[in-house]
Design an enzyme around this catalytic site. Structure first.
Site, PDB file in Angstrom:
ATOM      1  N   ARG A  35       0.978  -1.195  -0.058  1.00 51.10           N
ATOM      2  CA  ARG A  35       0.227  -0.038  -0.042  1.00 51.10           C
ATOM      3  C   ARG A  35       0.836   1.347  -0.047  1.00 51.10           C
ATOM      4  NH1 ARG A  35      -5.446   1.530   3.120  1.00 51.10           N
ATOM      5  NH2 ARG A  35      -6.057   3.308   1.564  1.00 51.10           N
ATOM      6  N   ARG A  90      -6.458  -1.416  -4.026  1.00 55.91           N
ATOM      7  CA  ARG A  90      -5.487  -1.323  -2.834  1.00 55.91           C
ATOM      8  C   ARG A  90      -4.960  -2.703  -2.747  1.00 55.91           C
ATOM      9  NH1 ARG A  90      -9.750   1.443   0.675  1.00 55.91           N
ATOM     10  NH2 ARG A  90     -10.441   1.847  -1.428  1.00 55.91           N
ATOM     11  N   ASP A 144      -5.993  -2.748   2.855  1.00 55.53           N
ATOM     12  CA  ASP A 144      -6.731  -1.961   3.637  1.00 55.53           C
ATOM     13  C   ASP A 144      -6.859  -2.323   5.058  1.00 55.53           C
ATOM     14  OD1 ASP A 144      -7.755   0.774   4.113  1.00 55.53           O
ATOM     15  OD2 ASP A 144      -9.527   0.129   3.407  1.00 55.53           O
ATOM     16  N   ASP A 199      -8.766  -0.912   8.348  1.00 55.38           N
ATOM     17  CA  ASP A 199      -9.477   0.250   9.082  1.00 55.38           C
ATOM     18  C   ASP A 199      -9.663  -0.206  10.436  1.00 55.38           C
ATOM     19  OD1 ASP A 199      -9.835   1.663   6.738  1.00 55.38           O
ATOM     20  OD2 ASP A 199     -11.782   0.903   6.291  1.00 55.38           O
TER      21      ASP A 199
END
Length: 173
Positions: A87, A98, A101, A103
């Protein structure tokens, strides 16, 4: 200990690793920084916001961090994992493809509206690709008060059938 909730996603290969292999690698990395991690199955979903891209592979993770763990320091650890697996935020389109990821959906009872780290995650309740794996975890790995809240949010969403089970939880994680 502080309970954390993470959402993971990938829709682009990196260094000959497929998105699913990248998620598996991220889980291995998370096991080093999260206590008692519990990982969901992997689901596929259509991309949101920027729809002209490959489908995403998504999953969730719950676990714990030490009471004195700083959420910004934890975010930095997450970013290092993302960077390790390809990334580069400086070269990507917001909500675009991507390799990895991760989060932070929630971090204990920490609440922030800081643009660097907004918690709880402001869009969690509009994302079936996060809610479905989380509800799987809440039923299997934890007794959680957020289950009803997230179940109600999921019931309000359309197109939840676009989130499909890809692979049951990896028993080695």
């Amino acid at each position: 200990m502080k309970k954390i909730i993470l959402g993971l996603g990938s829709n682009r290969s990196f260094n000959s690793l497929s998105p699913v292999q990248l998620l598996d690698a991220a889980c291995e990395e998370l096991m080093k920084i999260v206590s008692e991690p519990c990982f969901s199955s992997i689901y596929t979903s259509k991309a949101m916001y920027v729809t002209d891209q490959e489908d995403f592979y998504n999953m969730a993770c719950t676990g714990f961090v030490a009471d004195d763990e700083d959420p910004y320091d934890f975010l930095e650890k997450i970013h290092k994992i993302e960077n390790k697996y390809g990334r580069d935020r400086t070269k990507e389109i917001r909500f675009g493809p991507r390799s990895l990821d991760i989060d932070i959906e929630s971090f204990g009872d920490f609440v922030s509206s800081d643009p660097v780290l907004t918690l709880p995650h402001p869009r969690v309740k509009e994302r079936a690709f996060v809610l479905i794996p989380l509800l799987e975890l809440f039923s299997d790995c934890a007794e959680d008060l957020q289950r009803k809240e997230f179940s109600n949010a999921l019931a309000e969403l359309e197109n939840t059938d676009e989130v499909q089970l890809y692979r049951r939880r990896n028993p080695s994680l």
